[in-house]
Design a protein around this motif. Structure first.
Motif, PDB file in Angstrom:
ATOM      1  N   ALA A 128      -5.467  -0.363   2.587  1.00 42.61           N
ATOM      2  CA  ALA A 128      -5.130  -1.751   1.960  1.00 42.61           C
ATOM      3  C   ALA A 128      -3.596  -1.576   1.883  1.00 42.61           C
ATOM      4  O   ALA A 128      -3.238  -0.432   1.469  1.00 42.61           O
ATOM      5  CB  ALA A 128      -5.933  -2.043   0.586  1.00 42.61           C
ATOM      6  N   VAL A 129      -2.855  -2.636   1.953  1.00 39.70           N
ATOM      7  CA  VAL A 129      -1.530  -2.541   1.896  1.00 39.70           C
ATOM      8  C   VAL A 129      -0.908  -3.306   0.651  1.00 39.70           C
ATOM      9  O   VAL A 129      -1.144  -4.561   0.288  1.00 39.70           O
ATOM     10  CB  VAL A 129      -0.473  -3.116   3.138  1.00 39.70           C
ATOM     11  N   TYR A 130      -0.210  -2.703  -0.242  1.00 41.71           N
ATOM     12  CA  TYR A 130       0.434  -3.271  -1.504  1.00 41.71           C
ATOM     13  C   TYR A 130       1.954  -3.148  -1.457  1.00 41.71           C
ATOM     14  O   TYR A 130       2.524  -2.163  -1.109  1.00 41.71           O
ATOM     15  CB  TYR A 130      -0.043  -2.600  -2.780  1.00 41.71           C
ATOM     16  N   MET A 131       2.696  -4.260  -1.438  1.00 42.25           N
ATOM     17  CA  MET A 131       3.931  -4.391  -1.401  1.00 42.25           C
ATOM     18  C   MET A 131       4.610  -4.379  -2.710  1.00 42.25           C
ATOM     19  O   MET A 131       4.379  -5.499  -3.548  1.00 42.25           O
ATOM     20  CB  MET A 131       4.438  -5.578  -0.341  1.00 42.25           C
ATOM     21  N   VAL A 132       5.326  -3.433  -3.065  1.00 38.35           N
ATOM     22  CA  VAL A 132       5.814  -3.321  -4.466  1.00 38.35           C
ATOM     23  C   VAL A 132       7.274  -2.958  -4.469  1.00 38.35           C
ATOM     24  O   VAL A 132       7.918  -2.666  -3.341  1.00 38.35           O
ATOM     25  CB  VAL A 132       4.954  -2.430  -5.268  1.00 38.35           C
ATOM     26  N   ASP A 133       8.113  -3.128  -5.655  1.00 35.53           N
ATOM     27  CA  ASP A 133       9.243  -2.479  -5.609  1.00 35.53           C
ATOM     28  C   ASP A 133       9.222  -1.022  -6.421  1.00 35.53           C
ATOM     29  O   ASP A 133       8.261  -0.543  -6.582  1.00 35.53           O
ATOM     30  CB  ASP A 133      10.383  -3.550  -6.420  1.00 35.53           C
ATOM     31  N   GLU A 134      10.350  -0.558  -6.937  1.00 35.41           N
ATOM     32  CA  GLU A 134      10.317   0.538  -7.544  1.00 35.41           C
ATOM     33  C   GLU A 134       9.615   0.763  -9.013  1.00 35.41           C
ATOM     34  O   GLU A 134       9.314   1.846  -9.331  1.00 35.41           O
ATOM     35  CB  GLU A 134      11.525   1.319  -7.788  1.00 35.41           C
ATOM     36  N   GLN A 135       9.216  -0.478  -9.331  1.00 33.17           N
ATOM     37  CA  GLN A 135       8.262  -0.393 -10.778  1.00 33.17           C
ATOM     38  C   GLN A 135       7.006  -0.455 -10.427  1.00 33.17           C
ATOM     39  O   GLN A 135       6.238  -0.824 -11.320  1.00 33.17           O
ATOM     40  CB  GLN A 135       9.049  -1.635 -11.563  1.00 33.17           C
ATOM     41  N   GLY A 136       6.642  -0.619  -9.029  1.00 39.32           N
ATOM     42  CA  GLY A 136       5.152  -0.892  -8.760  1.00 39.32           C
ATOM     43  C   GLY A 136       4.146   0.046  -9.531  1.00 39.32           C
ATOM     44  O   GLY A 136       3.204  -0.365  -9.888  1.00 39.32           O
ATOM     45  N   ASN A 149       8.627   8.627  -6.444  1.00 34.05           N
ATOM     46  CA  ASN A 149       8.454   7.060  -6.592  1.00 34.05           C
ATOM     47  C   ASN A 149       9.685   6.683  -5.436  1.00 34.05           C
ATOM     48  O   ASN A 149      10.536   7.122  -4.982  1.00 34.05           O
ATOM     49  CB  ASN A 149       8.568   6.727  -7.884  1.00 34.05           C
ATOM     50  N   PHE A 150       9.508   5.253  -5.282  1.00 28.96           N
ATOM     51  CA  PHE A 150      10.424   4.643  -4.585  1.00 28.96           C
ATOM     52  C   PHE A 150      11.904   4.464  -5.385  1.00 28.96           C
ATOM     53  O   PHE A 150      11.807   4.618  -6.700  1.00 28.96           O
ATOM     54  CB  PHE A 150      10.078   3.165  -3.979  1.00 28.96           C
TER      55      PHE A 150
END
Lengths: 411, 436
Positions: A128-136, A149-150
């Motif tokens: 499964a793919v979740y697209m998030v930012d650095e606060q994901g 982390n990103f």
């Protein structure tokens, strides 16, 4: 052994039973069917409960999400989403917030196949793919167990219809184990391939994060990619300080709706609601199965009481005679308890066969897994106890029959 | 005689009220549980369009990857690619054909006081409405020309018409959706086929959409598609690349009135697959399927495993309840041996006794059946509460089901009563009278 057999009067009990075969047979059959249904129903419940007990990896108690649907024309989606997230993060009580493309356990999402080698004909592992930012990670509340982390600079925009993937990803431990022969630690830093050819480096590993589909056998396999969808529909995933979720849900909804009239804020939903909805059918099925088991046991129990009462009524004089000839109250009671034990034993033996047969049918028709023998044993013991409990009242009544009854005529 | 037997049954039941109550409860619970699960199964497996379900076919083309079939059992994929779907639709080889997908968009009401809202819709071609016998309250669907010209036309459902136009005839008016004006050609009356056979890819028991627009507008990218999209081959970025890709995301239904039409259409499909094979597509050219409505629902297993399992369980439960009743009736009738002996001595024939006791069993069955109906109603209510919205229309008793329930109750009680009755009639009057 033989003397025990004689002392317990099993012989006379057996011969008496043979004289009323049908009555005994009916009880035995009932017990057999009850065992058949009970064991399989409990087994089905167990399977569902185990599925429901798996952690999603998300801090479910303190997270919620909402959908942001833009309808205004000439709308700058990127600026507005960044502003939204900034505003949400500034609200006191909010721990973290991110844009996300799909919600764990919600039933709808995105999956891709990952390969350890590039190429068209290479077998891949679905994730499964979740697209998030650095606060994901902080927003979901998942635990990073290796790597980093990103960073803010990793996050890119993804156009609708784009098929380009970012060069970094965080993957779940289960996905790492599936791709690297059970050894998740070796996955860190490795390059895998998405969409057959695009290289992605694994820069971190998270402990648990379930996919959106609870019935999928790869539900534990997921990945986070540093991307934000640039489109007219998006979702924000928000985590609050413990205990402040319910207070902040309406506040954030109102804030977003009022700052911008060119969009609709809808589906404001907590993760707990999502879990309940996700497993609603499982929960309902389990409730029904439990009711069936309870009612079934009660019916069988009362049936035993009814038939035993009847047979004692018919044998009142006989029992009186036995008492007059010196049998103690306990011996009379024991007679009926043993009689029931004999019938019940026949029933559970038949029922064990039935339970296994039903299980074989369920396994072949509905792809269930085979029954555990321990459960069957527990079922057998439980039903023998139910039988003894049910017969104890009529047996007690029988033991109270006065020896004088023998000398009186039938009323 | 009948009323006399009824009176005897009443007296006998009153004398052993505990046992009678237990039997009524057992039958009632068994019938209640069975009827609850039978109802759900019956409605799940119902034919949603009985008069023409055998003329409507769901088109499946095996465009999936060369090395692996889409389904483990080798069956063709559930949906079509854009290029295959539009080719078949444009060919217009069937009497009617509906190409379709789900969509969603925001409607901005003319009244600025009313907040904009999201609607779930369907993008389909003109034939959808006549093909599936969609009932119209006002107006009608659009025509084939509207599809070809990509006209902004729309059909809305009765609820939306109520919300936007207060339920008045709104045909000819326009609705602002996704930033454009759509002209209303018709308002559909309340219509909610269960299963929602024409698109079960996102759930077989969802509600019918609120709006319908021409499928050809999908290329304009004004509104969002909804539903499942599955791809096996990497594609380039961009919408045109997506339309040209091997991703499957749309459905096609065709109406073929005769078997010959069906055979012709299937060979047309296979010929197309062979042609595509020459361009390097369609690794399996003969794995294309035409399934009619019921075959398609069966193939997609719309009756959930849970529902069938529950039904099997509840029928076994009923069996336990009946065994229980047989045992109790046997006990009860044998307990009346003396009375039977007296009645025989006074001239009652075995036949009379048989009828008398069958009437008694029948009465118990009737009472149990009534209790079972009440319990089934409660059970269905509980199912609605526990399973949520989608099951609402699947948890309703209709006349047939009530008749089945009562029939089942009485037949089972009579069956349960047969053996005990026969045993009761075997009583020897002399033995009974002597023992007095």
């Amino acid at each position: 052994m033989i003397s025990l057999f004689a002392r317990l009067e099993l012989g006379p009990i057996f011969r008496a039973l043979m004289r009323n075969k049908i009555g005994a047979l009916l009880i035995a059959l009932q017990i057999a069917l009850t065992l058949t249904i009970m064991v399989n129903a409990i087994f089905m419940m167990q399977e569902r409960s185990q599925q429901m007990a798996r952690p999603s990896g998300v801090d479910e108690a303190n997270t919620f999400y909402l959908s942001n649907t833009i309808f205004a024309q000439n709308y700058n989606t990127q600026t507005s989403m960044q502003q939204d997230l900034q505003r949400i993060r500034q609200i006191p009580g909010v721990v973290a917030a991110t844009q996300i493309n799909a919600i764990p356990l919600s039933g709808g999402g995105w999956s891709m196949s990952l390969q350890t080698k590039a190429g068209d004909d290479v077998e891949g592992t679905g994730a499964a793919v979740y697209m998030v930012d650095e606060q994901g990670i902080a927003a979901l509340g998942v635990e990073l167990i290796a790597g980093d982390n990103f960073h803010n600079s990793d996050i890119g925009w993804r156009d609708v219809g784009s098929t380009k993937w970012p060069p970094k990803a965080l993957i779940s431990k289960a996905l790492a184990e599936a791709m690297f022969e059970g050894n998740w630690k070796t996955a860190l830093g490795k390059t895998v391939y998405i969409d057959n050819h695009q290289p992605v480096q694994i820069t971190g590993i998270i402990n648990t994060l379930q996919a959106p589909w609870n019935g999928w056998n790869g539900v534990e396999r997921s990945m986070l990619v540093p991307q934000q969808l640039d489109g007219r529909g998006s979702r924000y995933f928000i985590r609050t300080e413990p205990g402040r979720r319910d207070e902040l849900m309406p506040v954030i909804e109102k804030m977003l709706a009022e700052t911008d009239r060119g969009r609709i804020i809808r589906n404001v939903t907590s993760m707990e609601q999502t879990r309940d909805k996700s497993y609603q059918e499982h929960q309902a099925t389990n409730t029904i199965l439990l009711t069936v088991i309870i009612v079934l046991t009660l019916i069988t129990g009362f049936g035993i009481v009814g038939l035993a009462m009847f047979s004692i009524n018919r044998r009142t004089r006989q029992i009186g005679t036995r008492r007059a000839l010196g049998a103690s109250q306990w011996q009379v009671m024991r007679y009926f308890m043993l009689e029931n034990l004999l019938i019940s034993t026949a029933g559970v033996v038949l029922g064990t066969a039935g339970a296994i047969a039903l299980n074989i049918w369920l396994v072949s028709t509905f792809s269930m897994s085979p029954l555990s023998p321990v459960l069957l044993l527990i079922g057998v013991v439980a039903l023998l106890i139910v039988g003894q409990l049910a017969v104890s009242y009529p047996a007690l009544v029988a033991s109270k029959i006065s020896p004088a009854t023998a000398t009186r005529g039938r009323a | 005689m009948f009323s006399y037997y009824l009176k005897l049954a009443y007296l006998s039941c009153k004398r052993t009220w505990g046992m009678t109550l237990l039997m009524i409860c057992a039958i009632g619970l068994g019938i209640g549980a069975s009827m609850t699960t039978i109802t759900v199964n019956y409605l799940m497996s119902a034919n949603p369009i009985p008069h023409k379900s055998e003329q409507l076919y769901y088109v499946q083309m095996d465009s999936w990857e060369p090395n692996k079939t889409y389904n483990d059992n080798g069956d063709a994929p559930e949906q079509l690619t854009y290029r295959d779907g539009t080719y078949l639709w444009q060919a217009q080889k069937a009497k009617r054909q509906s190409i379709q997908t789900g969509m969603a968009a925001v409607i901005e009401p003319a009244d600025k006081e009313v907040l904009p809202f999201m609607v779930q819709g369907r993008a389909n071609s003109a034939d959808f409405f006549p093909m599936f016998d969609v009932p119209f309250l006002y107006g009608s669907g659009w025509d084939h020309q509207a599809d070809l010209k990509k006209e902004r036309v729309i059909v809305i459902n009765a609820e939306l018409n109520e919300r936007l136009f207060g339920g008045k005839d709104s045909t000819g008016q326009s609705v602002r959706m996704a930033g454009e004006d759509y002209k209303i050609t018709g308002v559909i009356a309340r219509w909610n086929p269960k299963p929602k056979f024409y698109d079960i890819t996102t759930g077989a028991f969802n509600n019918v959409e609120e709006v319908f627009v021409p499928f050809s507008l999908i290329t304009e990218q004004k509104f969002n598609r909804s539903g499942n999209t599955n791809c096996w081959k990497p594609t380039e970025s961009g919408f045109q690349a997506f339309l040209d890709s091997e991703c499957i995301w749309l459905q096609l239904w065709v109406e073929l009135p005769t078997e010959q039409d069906k055979a012709d259409y299937l060979s047309f499909m296979n010929a197309y697959a062979k042609e595509q094979h020459q361009y390097g597509r369609f690794a399996r050219t003969d794995n294309n399927k035409l399934r009619d409505v019921m075959q398609w629902l069966e193939n997609q297993q719309v009756v959930s495993d849970d529902a069938s399992m529950m039904m099997a369980m509840s029928l076994m439960f009923l069996l336990v309840c009946l065994l229980n009743t047989v045992g109790l009736l046997l006990a009860k009738f044998l307990g009346k041996a003396t009375e039977i002996g007296v009645r025989q001595a006074l001239g009652a024939s075995r036949n009379d006794l048989f009828i008398q006791h069958l009437i008694e069993s029948g009465c118990i069955g009737l009472a149990g059946g009534l209790l079972g109906l009440v319990l089934a109603l409660l059970g269905l209510e509980a199912i609605k509460v526990m399973y949520g919205d989608w099951i609402r229309d699947l948890a309703q008793l209709d006349f047939t089901l009530v008749a089945v329930a009562m029939g089942l109750a009485i037949v089972s009680a009579l069956l349960a009563g047969l053996y005990p009755t026969w045993r009761a009639c075997q009583v020897q009057p002399s033995v009974q009278l002597k023992s007095q």
